[in-house]
Design a protein around this motif. Structure first.
Motif, PDB file in Angstrom:
ATOM      1  N   GLU A  15       1.209  -1.109   0.142  1.00  0.00           N
ATOM      2  CA  GLU A  15      -0.303   0.309  -0.161  1.00  0.00           C
ATOM      3  C   GLU A  15       0.786   0.923  -0.281  1.00  0.00           C
ATOM      4  O   GLU A  15       1.549   0.866   0.415  1.00  0.00           O
ATOM      5  CB  GLU A  15      -0.832   0.416   0.895  1.00  0.00           C
ATOM      6  CG  GLU A  15      -2.259  -0.818   1.243  1.00  0.00           C
ATOM      7  CD  GLU A  15      -2.903  -1.061   0.547  1.00  0.00           C
ATOM      8  OE1 GLU A  15      -3.343   0.597  -0.052  1.00  0.00           O
ATOM      9  OE2 GLU A  15      -3.652  -1.741   0.258  1.00  0.00           O
ATOM     10  N   PRO A  16       0.765   2.122  -0.576  1.00  0.00           N
ATOM     11  CA  PRO A  16       1.159   3.925  -0.435  1.00  0.00           C
ATOM     12  C   PRO A  16       1.878   4.115   1.189  1.00  0.00           C
ATOM     13  O   PRO A  16       2.377   4.023   0.393  1.00  0.00           O
ATOM     14  CB  PRO A  16       0.168   4.589  -0.832  1.00  0.00           C
ATOM     15  CG  PRO A  16      -1.088   3.835  -1.968  1.00  0.00           C
ATOM     16  CD  PRO A  16      -1.220   2.508  -0.800  1.00  0.00           C
ATOM     17  N   HIS A  17       1.201   3.968   1.768  1.00  0.00           N
ATOM     18  CA  HIS A  17       1.813   4.255   3.224  1.00  0.00           C
ATOM     19  C   HIS A  17       2.481   3.260   3.494  1.00  0.00           C
ATOM     20  O   HIS A  17       3.925   4.055   4.338  1.00  0.00           O
ATOM     21  CB  HIS A  17       0.781   4.133   3.736  1.00  0.00           C
ATOM     22  CG  HIS A  17       0.058   3.170   4.467  1.00  0.00           C
ATOM     23  ND1 HIS A  17      -1.366   2.283   4.146  1.00  0.00           N
ATOM     24  CD2 HIS A  17       0.641   1.726   5.772  1.00  0.00           C
ATOM     25  CE1 HIS A  17      -1.557   1.595   4.637  1.00  0.00           C
ATOM     26  NE2 HIS A  17      -0.668   0.950   5.560  1.00  0.00           N
ATOM     27  N   HIS A 123      -2.033  10.062   1.418  1.00  0.00           N
ATOM     28  CA  HIS A 123      -1.676   8.731   0.935  1.00  0.00           C
ATOM     29  C   HIS A 123      -0.600   7.812   1.756  1.00  0.00           C
ATOM     30  O   HIS A 123      -0.462   6.855   1.190  1.00  0.00           O
ATOM     31  CB  HIS A 123      -1.458   8.584  -1.078  1.00  0.00           C
ATOM     32  CG  HIS A 123      -0.703   9.036  -1.405  1.00  0.00           C
ATOM     33  ND1 HIS A 123      -0.471  10.361  -1.179  1.00  0.00           N
ATOM     34  CD2 HIS A 123       0.419   9.580  -2.442  1.00  0.00           C
ATOM     35  CE1 HIS A 123       0.344  11.196  -1.889  1.00  0.00           C
ATOM     36  NE2 HIS A 123       1.184  10.026  -2.252  1.00  0.00           N
ATOM     37  N   PRO A 127      -4.859   5.011   6.543  1.00  0.00           N
ATOM     38  CA  PRO A 127      -6.016   5.606   6.374  1.00  0.00           C
ATOM     39  C   PRO A 127      -6.872   5.387   7.670  1.00  0.00           C
ATOM     40  O   PRO A 127      -7.399   6.326   7.805  1.00  0.00           O
ATOM     41  CB  PRO A 127      -6.327   4.860   5.109  1.00  0.00           C
ATOM     42  CG  PRO A 127      -6.101   3.492   4.514  1.00  0.00           C
ATOM     43  CD  PRO A 127      -4.641   4.209   5.729  1.00  0.00           C
ATOM     44  N   TYR A 186      -8.679   9.379  -8.565  1.00  0.00           N
ATOM     45  CA  TYR A 186      -8.322  10.093  -7.747  1.00  0.00           C
ATOM     46  C   TYR A 186      -9.511   9.669  -6.631  1.00  0.00           C
ATOM     47  O   TYR A 186     -10.028   9.894  -5.512  1.00  0.00           O
ATOM     48  CB  TYR A 186      -8.200  11.498  -7.884  1.00  0.00           C
ATOM     49  CG  TYR A 186      -6.522  12.006  -7.907  1.00  0.00           C
ATOM     50  CD1 TYR A 186      -6.454  12.332  -6.288  1.00  0.00           C
ATOM     51  CD2 TYR A 186      -6.234  11.371  -8.953  1.00  0.00           C
ATOM     52  CE1 TYR A 186      -5.101  12.671  -6.540  1.00  0.00           C
ATOM     53  CE2 TYR A 186      -5.054  11.963  -8.904  1.00  0.00           C
ATOM     54  CZ  TYR A 186      -4.213  12.560  -7.374  1.00  0.00           C
ATOM     55  OH  TYR A 186      -2.413  12.802  -7.625  1.00  0.00           O
ATOM     56  N   MET A 189      -9.404   6.977  -4.685  1.00  0.00           N
ATOM     57  CA  MET A 189      -8.405   6.905  -3.878  1.00  0.00           C
ATOM     58  C   MET A 189      -8.837   7.448  -2.933  1.00  0.00           C
ATOM     59  O   MET A 189      -8.652   7.166  -1.173  1.00  0.00           O
ATOM     60  CB  MET A 189      -7.103   8.114  -3.937  1.00  0.00           C
ATOM     61  CG  MET A 189      -6.168   7.664  -2.887  1.00  0.00           C
ATOM     62  SD  MET A 189      -4.296   8.823  -3.845  1.00  0.00           S
ATOM     63  CE  MET A 189      -4.780  10.237  -4.381  1.00  0.00           C
ATOM     64  N   PHE A 193     -10.001   6.697   1.084  1.00  0.00           N
ATOM     65  CA  PHE A 193      -9.676   7.838   2.738  1.00  0.00           C
ATOM     66  C   PHE A 193     -11.058   7.994   3.249  1.00  0.00           C
ATOM     67  O   PHE A 193     -10.874   7.720   4.922  1.00  0.00           O
ATOM     68  CB  PHE A 193      -9.114   9.636   1.803  1.00  0.00           C
ATOM     69  CG  PHE A 193      -7.923   9.209   1.730  1.00  0.00           C
ATOM     70  CD1 PHE A 193      -6.896   8.343   1.534  1.00  0.00           C
ATOM     71  CD2 PHE A 193      -7.646  10.521   0.243  1.00  0.00           C
ATOM     72  CE1 PHE A 193      -5.879   8.152   0.942  1.00  0.00           C
ATOM     73  CE2 PHE A 193      -6.336  10.526  -0.036  1.00  0.00           C
ATOM     74  CZ  PHE A 193      -6.083   9.538   0.173  1.00  0.00           C
TER      75      PHE A 193
END
Length: 275
Positions: A15-17, A123, A127, A186, A189, A193
């Motif tokens: 995941e991005p994080h 991101h 989240p 987006y 995404m 969130f």
């Protein structure tokens, strides 16, 4: 930071994080980052300030302090948190107080805020854990507001980037030239969130805002911005030069510049009052 449509379709794992090397790569050239990255619409800053119960702002992933300085100009007191010491040092030199940590690990030491904001940075935050942390440091009625720019350069410029990027970095985890438009990507995404905010609890129903605007770029200005994007921040200089040369040639073909339509999306949720 999601800025180019080419970067928007990140791989499902990690995941991005969790992609910390990318998340903490932007400080490689903090001066360029601050110079080239676009600012945020004044209307967005004004709306966040108006929706918050006061002027104490925590800026998550503040980077070089771009949005922090905008909130300061609107009368706010801002504390930034960023995991990259290089970005934090630049922000401090520009007049922003910054503490170095990931938001999940940051120690608020009993401090509370009227707004928690994150520009081009949420991101890189878990989240659910991030939303739960925001709920703990917000005063009742305080606002969590996360926002990001959506944009896509002219097709000839974007295609030149995609071809050069595939050739120079064939094993890149970034997907280039997605078939879905940037706003839809987006929206997906931001839906994640919102799910994280709901799961964390403590907030009212998230609300989405949208701001449309334009910015003109010369050839040099666009080539100055590109190396600050996540797909290019870790490229060796020779590979970066190859990509920029091909994009520059494409810009020359369309007259050396263009006007970019931007959409800045924001997700805002209000901290519930204790019952």
């Amino acid at each position: 930071m999601p800025t180019l449509p080419q970067e928007q379709a990140l791989p499902p794992r990690p995941e991005p994080h969790q992609a910390r090397q990318v998340a903490e790569s932007f400080g490689a050239d903090a001066n360029r980052y601050d110079r080239a990255r676009p600012r945020y619409p004044d209307a967005l800053v004004d709306r966040i300030v108006a929706a918050s119960p006061g002027l104490d702002v925590l800026d998550v992933g503040c980077g070089t302090g771009i949005e922090a300085r905008q909130f300061q100009s609107a009368g706010c007191t801002v504390l930034g948190v960023d995991p990259d010491a290089r970005m934090a040092e630049f922000a401090r030199r520009s007049g922003v107080a910054v503490e170095v940590a990931t938001f999940e690990d940051w120690n608020p030491a009993g401090r509370v805020f009227d707004a928690v904001v994150a520009g081009q940075a949420w991101h890189w935050v878990d989240p659910v854990a991030g939303a739960a942390k925001a709920a703990r440091v917000l005063r009742p009625g305080g606002l969590l507001a996360v926002f990001a720019h959506v944009f896509e350069p002219p097709s000839g410029v974007a295609d030149a980037f995609a071809v050069a990027y595939r050739r120079v970095v064939p094993d890149s985890p970034f997907t280039v030239r997605p078939t879905t438009n940037g706003v839809d990507l987006y929206q997906a995404m931001f839906a994640k969130f919102a799910e994280g905010i709901r799961e964390a609890g403590g907030f009212g129903e998230p609300e989405q805002w949208r701001f449309d605007w334009e910015q003109s770029y010369t050839r040099d200005e666009w080539l100055d911005l590109l190396p600050t994007t996540g797909g290019l921040t870790r490229l060796p200089p020779d590979e970066l030069t190859q990509v920029l040369e091909e994009v520059g040639a494409a810009l020359d073909k369309i007259g050396g510049g263009f006007t970019m339509p931007y959409t800045t999306l924001a997700l805002a949720a209000t901290r519930k009052h204790a019952t």
